[in-house]
Design a protein around this motif. Structure first.
Motif, PDB file in Angstrom:
ATOM      1  N   UNK A 191       0.865  -1.172   0.000  1.00 27.95           N
ATOM      2  CA  UNK A 191       0.000   0.000   0.000  1.00 27.95           C
ATOM      3  C   UNK A 191       0.900   1.218   0.000  1.00 27.95           C
ATOM      4  N   UNK A 192       0.827   2.010  -1.064  1.00 32.14           N
ATOM      5  CA  UNK A 192       1.731   3.146  -1.194  1.00 32.14           C
ATOM      6  C   UNK A 192       1.327   4.314  -0.314  1.00 32.14           C
ATOM      7  N   UNK A 193       0.145   4.247   0.274  1.00 32.20           N
ATOM      8  CA  UNK A 193      -0.325   5.298   1.173  1.00 32.20           C
ATOM      9  C   UNK A 193      -0.630   4.674   2.523  1.00 32.20           C
ATOM     10  N   UNK A 194      -0.163   5.273   3.642  1.00 35.37           N
ATOM     11  CA  UNK A 194      -0.421   4.680   4.954  1.00 35.37           C
ATOM     12  C   UNK A 194      -1.894   4.493   5.251  1.00 35.37           C
ATOM     13  N   UNK A 212      17.476  -5.759  -6.664  1.00 40.37           N
ATOM     14  CA  UNK A 212      17.450  -4.292  -6.609  1.00 40.37           C
ATOM     15  C   UNK A 212      16.206  -3.744  -5.924  1.00 40.37           C
ATOM     16  N   UNK A 213      15.224  -4.600  -5.667  1.00 38.91           N
ATOM     17  CA  UNK A 213      13.952  -4.126  -5.121  1.00 38.91           C
ATOM     18  C   UNK A 213      14.066  -3.949  -3.610  1.00 38.91           C
ATOM     19  N   UNK A 214      13.878  -2.706  -3.143  1.00 34.36           N
ATOM     20  CA  UNK A 214      13.974  -2.398  -1.720  1.00 34.36           C
ATOM     21  C   UNK A 214      12.597  -2.560  -1.060  1.00 34.36           C
ATOM     22  N   UNK A 215      12.561  -3.385  -0.032  1.00 34.61           N
ATOM     23  CA  UNK A 215      11.314  -3.622   0.689  1.00 34.61           C
ATOM     24  C   UNK A 215      11.015  -2.482   1.659  1.00 34.61           C
ATOM     25  N   UNK A 216       9.731  -2.395   2.046  1.00 34.04           N
ATOM     26  CA  UNK A 216       9.302  -1.381   3.000  1.00 34.04           C
ATOM     27  C   UNK A 216       8.561  -2.045   4.151  1.00 34.04           C
ATOM     28  N   UNK A 217       8.494  -1.304   5.237  1.00 35.61           N
ATOM     29  CA  UNK A 217       7.733  -1.778   6.390  1.00 35.61           C
ATOM     30  C   UNK A 217       6.289  -2.055   5.980  1.00 35.61           C
ATOM     31  N   UNK A 218       5.736  -3.166   6.481  1.00 34.04           N
ATOM     32  CA  UNK A 218       4.349  -3.585   6.254  1.00 34.04           C
ATOM     33  C   UNK A 218       4.122  -4.197   4.879  1.00 34.04           C
ATOM     34  N   UNK A 219       5.161  -4.372   4.063  1.00 31.80           N
ATOM     35  CA  UNK A 219       5.004  -5.130   2.817  1.00 31.80           C
ATOM     36  C   UNK A 219       4.629  -6.576   3.154  1.00 31.80           C
ATOM     37  N   UNK A 220       3.858  -7.200   2.254  1.00 29.30           N
ATOM     38  CA  UNK A 220       3.550  -8.625   2.373  1.00 29.30           C
ATOM     39  C   UNK A 220       4.084  -9.325   1.127  1.00 29.30           C
ATOM     40  N   UNK A 221       4.945 -10.317   1.341  1.00 33.61           N
ATOM     41  CA  UNK A 221       5.536 -11.083   0.235  1.00 33.61           C
ATOM     42  C   UNK A 221       4.845 -12.437   0.183  1.00 33.61           C
ATOM     43  N   UNK A 222       4.313 -12.772  -0.992  1.00 34.79           N
ATOM     44  CA  UNK A 222       3.590 -14.040  -1.167  1.00 34.79           C
ATOM     45  C   UNK A 222       4.219 -14.822  -2.313  1.00 34.79           C
TER      46      UNK A 222
END
Length: 372
Positions: free
Chosen positions: A302-305, A330-340
């Motif tokens: 989600x690009x918006x909190x 090269x892909x930088x992860x962010x807090x609250x990302x979900x990887x499936x």
């Protein structure tokens, strides 16, 4: 049909009936799965119904969205310049020293021509009270301006008084520093500690590695946070302080959730600011060789909190190609990302065959029970 053939058909019927019944139930219920299938996730209908945008990983990494560095303090904090430490504010405490040129003056008595008031506090009204002078506005003015006004007001009462005025550290021009620091407390903003890193150094520094510490700053109704390693690396994040700022250092508790066909479905702490997708897959135990589809690695973001539908993005990575692996690196992860990690299509066939085998074995057992 002969009598023998008829007898054989009737003999097989009790065994076939349970198989057909159970298979019909399986068709109605569907096979168990870890999550959405690859085809369901990449389809336009799924994106429309789920109200998200599907983006290929290689394209996303090349875009400006992915190229953006680690988020830090809000723009309003970054644009705030260094304040004028000479300006007085409500709550400031002043030390006033008056030296008279006559043995008997306004303050001088018995030959003692030096008079000192060590604690003059700027009141909520923004004024201070000076004996023989009265109320004088202090808030928003420089110490030198106030000193000259006091000297001018005393001039008619004592000839050529020498006036010295200094600020004593007080709540009006100070910040509070809390959390994982060497010495929590309230510290005055001085020329040497107008910026965040200098103030943290005065408070004893962070009690932990830079990568693991978040700095949260509250200023009125606004707030922001940045990892301490980013502040040390990027001079823009070393923001100027304002009186009343509340600085809290906390251990970074940001995580990323990993689901699907990996070595372990879990939540993984974000260990550093440049944590990449390929690193996370390795920390999660890698792809399950018996289940995972290398073509279907998805990052739900989600690009918006606030989590508005228009800001929901699903990014797909294809690790079956070298380009896909480089994109994951090269892909930088962010807090609250979900990887499936989706299952390979063959898994549905394996599940179906396993289910049929199990059903056939169950039917055979039922048939054997019926013949005993």
């Amino acid at each position: 049909m002969t009598g023998a053939g008829t007898a054989t058909a009737f003999h097989l019927l009790p065994r076939a009936v349970p198989v057909l019944v159970l298979l019909s139930l399986l068709c109605g219920c569907g096979l168990p799965q870890l999550g959405p299938t690859f085809s369901a996730t990449v389809s336009k209908a799924s994106a429309d119904s789920g109200r998200f945008t599907l983006v290929e990983g290689e394209a996303y990494v090349r875009s400006s969205n992915a190229a953006t560095g680690e988020p830090g303090f809000p723009a309003a904090f970054l644009s705030t310049g260094v304040g004028n430490t000479d300006l007085l504010a409500t709550g400031d405490k002043l030390s006033l020293l008056v030296i008279e040129n006559v043995p008997e003056g306004v303050f001088a008595t018995g030959g003692n021509r030096i008079f000192q008031l060590p604690q003059l506090q700027v009141q909520q009204s923004g004024k201070i009270h000076v004996p023989y002078v009265g109320q004088i506005r202090a808030a928003g003015r420089t110490i030198e301006e106030l000193r000259q006004d006091i000297a001018t007001a005393l001039e008619p009462q004592t000839p050529n008084p020498q006036v010295s005025l200094e600020r004593v550290p007080g709540s009006g021009a100070s910040v509070s520093v809390l959390g994982a620091v060497g010495a929590q407390g309230v510290y005055p903003i001085e020329v040497s500690s107008q910026r965040l890193t200098a103030m943290l150094a005065r408070a004893g520094g962070a009690a932990g590695p830079l990568e693991e510490i978040l700095v949260r700053l509250e200023r009125g109704t606004a707030s922001g946070e940045a990892r301490l390693s980013l502040i040390a690396r990027d001079p823009r994040q070393d923001i100027a302080l304002r009186p009343g700022d509340r600085i809290t250092l906390v251990e970074d508790d940001r995580t990323i959730t990993v689901l699907g066909a990996t070595g372990g479905q879990t939540r993984i702490p974000v260990p550093r600011h440049d944590y990449r997708l390929i690193d996370l897959l390795g920390d999660a135990g890698g792809l399950d060789g018996n289940m995972a589809s290398a073509k279907g690695i998805f990052v739900f973001r989600s690009t918006d909190p606030g989590g508005r539908d228009s800001d929901r993005v699903v990014i797909r990575f294809d690790l079956s190609t070298p380009a896909g692996i480089f994109a994951a690196r090269n892909f930088r992860l962010r807090h609250a990302d979900t990887v499936y990690v989706s299952e390979a299509p063959i898994r549905n066939v394996q599940k179906l065959l396993g289910t049929i085998t199990g059903v056939a074995a169950a039917a055979d057992s039922l048939s054997n029970v019926g013949t005993q």
